[in-house]
Design a protein around this motif. Sequence first.
Motif, PDB file in Angstrom:
ATOM      1  N   SER A  71       0.764  -1.378  -0.249  1.00 55.92           N
ATOM      2  CA  SER A  71       0.430  -0.106  -0.487  1.00 55.92           C
ATOM      3  C   SER A  71       0.811   1.156  -0.107  1.00 55.92           C
ATOM      4  CB  SER A  71      -0.768  -0.435   0.983  1.00 55.92           C
ATOM      5  OG  SER A  71      -1.676   0.824   1.123  1.00 55.92           O
ATOM      6  N   GLU A  72       1.460   1.193   0.734  1.00 59.14           N
ATOM      7  CA  GLU A  72       2.709   2.377   0.520  1.00 59.14           C
ATOM      8  C   GLU A  72       3.456   2.592  -0.485  1.00 59.14           C
ATOM      9  OE1 GLU A  72       4.907   1.471   3.909  1.00 59.14           O
ATOM     10  OE2 GLU A  72       3.615   2.120   5.783  1.00 59.14           O
ATOM     11  N   GLN A  75       1.033   4.373  -3.238  1.00 54.63           N
ATOM     12  CA  GLN A  75       1.051   5.930  -2.884  1.00 54.63           C
ATOM     13  C   GLN A  75       2.388   6.282  -3.466  1.00 54.63           C
ATOM     14  OE1 GLN A  75       0.467   6.005   1.322  1.00 54.63           O
ATOM     15  NE2 GLN A  75      -1.849   5.347   1.086  1.00 54.63           N
ATOM     16  N   LYS A  76       3.726   5.777  -3.635  1.00 49.37           N
ATOM     17  CA  LYS A  76       3.992   6.516  -3.832  1.00 49.37           C
ATOM     18  C   LYS A  76       4.421   6.196  -5.691  1.00 49.37           C
ATOM     19  CE  LYS A  76       7.070   5.626  -0.401  1.00 49.37           C
ATOM     20  NZ  LYS A  76       8.449   4.387   0.543  1.00 49.37           N
ATOM     21  N   ALA A  77       3.987   5.624  -6.310  1.00 51.40           N
ATOM     22  CA  ALA A  77       4.118   5.199  -7.809  1.00 51.40           C
ATOM     23  C   ALA A  77       3.524   6.224  -8.510  1.00 51.40           C
ATOM     24  CB  ALA A  77       3.371   4.185  -8.206  1.00 51.40           C
ATOM     25  N   GLU A  78       4.374   6.651  -9.220  1.00 52.63           N
ATOM     26  CA  GLU A  78       3.709   7.897 -10.504  1.00 52.63           C
ATOM     27  C   GLU A  78       2.616   7.157 -11.574  1.00 52.63           C
ATOM     28  OE1 GLU A  78       7.670   8.869 -12.409  1.00 52.63           O
ATOM     29  OE2 GLU A  78       8.635   9.028 -10.505  1.00 52.63           O
ATOM     30  N   ASN A  79       2.834   6.274 -11.502  1.00 55.01           N
ATOM     31  CA  ASN A  79       1.842   5.525 -13.096  1.00 55.01           C
ATOM     32  C   ASN A  79       1.788   4.034 -12.764  1.00 55.01           C
ATOM     33  OD1 ASN A  79       3.652   4.152 -14.671  1.00 55.01           O
ATOM     34  ND2 ASN A  79       3.836   5.679 -15.348  1.00 55.01           N
ATOM     35  N   ALA A  83       4.471   1.594  -9.977  1.00 54.17           N
ATOM     36  CA  ALA A  83       3.799   0.587  -9.426  1.00 54.17           C
ATOM     37  C   ALA A  83       3.928  -0.886  -9.639  1.00 54.17           C
ATOM     38  CB  ALA A  83       1.952   0.881  -9.222  1.00 54.17           C
ATOM     39  N   ILE A  84       3.935  -1.390 -10.277  1.00 53.58           N
ATOM     40  CA  ILE A  84       4.410  -2.423 -10.973  1.00 53.58           C
ATOM     41  C   ILE A  84       6.510  -3.026 -10.800  1.00 53.58           C
ATOM     42  CG2 ILE A  84       4.394  -4.716 -12.372  1.00 53.58           C
ATOM     43  CD1 ILE A  84       2.212  -3.662 -13.476  1.00 53.58           C
ATOM     44  N   GLU A  85       6.682  -2.004 -11.098  1.00 48.82           N
ATOM     45  CA  GLU A  85       7.964  -1.945 -10.406  1.00 48.82           C
ATOM     46  C   GLU A  85       8.477  -1.683  -9.554  1.00 48.82           C
ATOM     47  OE1 GLU A  85       9.354   0.170 -15.412  1.00 48.82           O
ATOM     48  OE2 GLU A  85       8.854   1.733 -13.571  1.00 48.82           O
ATOM     49  N   LEU A  86       7.729  -0.915  -8.742  1.00 48.97           N
ATOM     50  CA  LEU A  86       8.168  -0.491  -7.147  1.00 48.97           C
ATOM     51  C   LEU A  86       7.993  -1.999  -6.346  1.00 48.97           C
ATOM     52  CD1 LEU A  86       6.898   2.669  -6.683  1.00 48.97           C
ATOM     53  CD2 LEU A  86       9.111   2.386  -7.228  1.00 48.97           C
ATOM     54  N   ILE A  87       6.876  -2.595  -6.442  1.00 50.19           N
ATOM     55  CA  ILE A  87       6.724  -3.869  -6.017  1.00 50.19           C
ATOM     56  C   ILE A  87       7.592  -5.370  -6.150  1.00 50.19           C
ATOM     57  CG2 ILE A  87       4.491  -6.016  -5.523  1.00 50.19           C
ATOM     58  CD1 ILE A  87       2.368  -3.875  -6.913  1.00 50.19           C
ATOM     59  N   PHE A  88       7.911  -5.172  -7.355  1.00 53.75           N
ATOM     60  CA  PHE A  88       8.987  -5.638  -7.738  1.00 53.75           C
ATOM     61  C   PHE A  88      10.504  -5.070  -6.510  1.00 53.75           C
ATOM     62  CE2 PHE A  88       7.037  -8.004 -10.590  1.00 53.75           C
ATOM     63  CZ  PHE A  88       7.323  -8.564 -10.964  1.00 53.75           C
ATOM     64  N   GLU A 129      -6.172 -14.815  -4.343  1.00 55.16           N
ATOM     65  CA  GLU A 129      -7.027 -14.212  -5.318  1.00 55.16           C
ATOM     66  C   GLU A 129      -6.882 -12.700  -5.566  1.00 55.16           C
ATOM     67  OE1 GLU A 129     -10.809 -16.010  -4.299  1.00 55.16           O
ATOM     68  OE2 GLU A 129      -9.937 -17.617  -5.267  1.00 55.16           O
ATOM     69  N   THR A 130      -6.585 -11.733  -3.973  1.00 57.73           N
ATOM     70  CA  THR A 130      -6.512 -10.071  -4.206  1.00 57.73           C
ATOM     71  C   THR A 130      -5.272  -9.809  -4.133  1.00 57.73           C
ATOM     72  OG1 THR A 130      -7.375 -11.078  -1.768  1.00 57.73           O
ATOM     73  CG2 THR A 130      -6.015  -8.731  -2.091  1.00 57.73           C
ATOM     74  N   PHE A 131      -4.214 -10.422  -4.397  1.00 59.52           N
ATOM     75  CA  PHE A 131      -2.929  -9.941  -5.171  1.00 59.52           C
ATOM     76  C   PHE A 131      -3.171 -10.156  -6.491  1.00 59.52           C
ATOM     77  CE2 PHE A 131       1.830 -10.096  -5.934  1.00 59.52           C
ATOM     78  CZ  PHE A 131       1.859  -8.782  -5.583  1.00 59.52           C
ATOM     79  N   LEU A 132      -3.837 -10.763  -7.126  1.00 55.54           N
ATOM     80  CA  LEU A 132      -4.265 -11.299  -8.586  1.00 55.54           C
ATOM     81  C   LEU A 132      -4.817  -9.799  -8.912  1.00 55.54           C
ATOM     82  CD1 LEU A 132      -4.490 -15.373  -8.587  1.00 55.54           C
ATOM     83  CD2 LEU A 132      -2.812 -13.770 -10.151  1.00 55.54           C
ATOM     84  N   ALA A 133      -6.222  -9.611  -8.854  1.00 56.77           N
ATOM     85  CA  ALA A 133      -6.656  -8.701  -8.386  1.00 56.77           C
ATOM     86  C   ALA A 133      -6.144  -7.198  -8.348  1.00 56.77           C
ATOM     87  CB  ALA A 133      -7.756  -8.999  -7.251  1.00 56.77           C
ATOM     88  N   LEU A 134      -5.550  -6.870  -7.665  1.00 60.01           N
ATOM     89  CA  LEU A 134      -4.649  -6.130  -7.565  1.00 60.01           C
ATOM     90  C   LEU A 134      -3.775  -5.334  -8.785  1.00 60.01           C
ATOM     91  CD1 LEU A 134      -3.109  -3.242  -6.053  1.00 60.01           C
ATOM     92  CD2 LEU A 134      -1.910  -5.437  -5.005  1.00 60.01           C
TER      93      LEU A 134
END
Length: 193
Positions: A71-72, A75-79, A83-88, A129-134
């Motif tokens: 979640s944090e 909130q920092k992601a530009e797009n 966001a996907i890059e930041l998760i990795f 399921e929650t993570f796949l939906a995200l």
Amino acid sequence: MPRVETFNKELVLKQATAVFHDKGYNATSMQDLVDATGLNRSSLYNSFGSKLDLYMECLKSYQDGYMLKISEVLQKAENSLNAIELIFDLYLQDTINDPDDRGCMLTNCKSEMAHHEACITKFLNRNQETFLALLEDLVAKGQREGGVNDNRTPKEYALYLFSSIQGFRTIGILISNKNDLQSVINTTIQTLI
């Protein structure tokens, strides 16, 4: 009159989580949990129920911690692609900063316990399921924004990303070279562009 807990439940969960994370469910004994938490067996049983109940609480606590981190990051992601890059990147940092190379507790649980206990299977399915939906939502937004190609549907890319993350978390147990791990991430992200 019900007993009042005289210990810090959050601390005990953290201590028990560390044991389960290190040893897995099956190799963890009640004595290991007694030694780690400083509580006696009856206190553990009275407060948490069975070993399985305590394990489930530890899994939920671990999951909650990761969902807060994600979640944090969001909130920092530009797009959406960022966001996907930041998760990795979150997983990369956790992998290289894990001195014991334990890997992800949820991924480890899936390997060890996925179909051994109904409550664990249900928990893991719900988590997945929650993570796949995200991920599907991020991909769909990324496609609308133009940062993610439309060669595959959001669901297909979400499954790809999820399996990539699971694989990344697994190989990170034995590979801790940041450049090698970053290369895996770069290759995964390139597929989306």
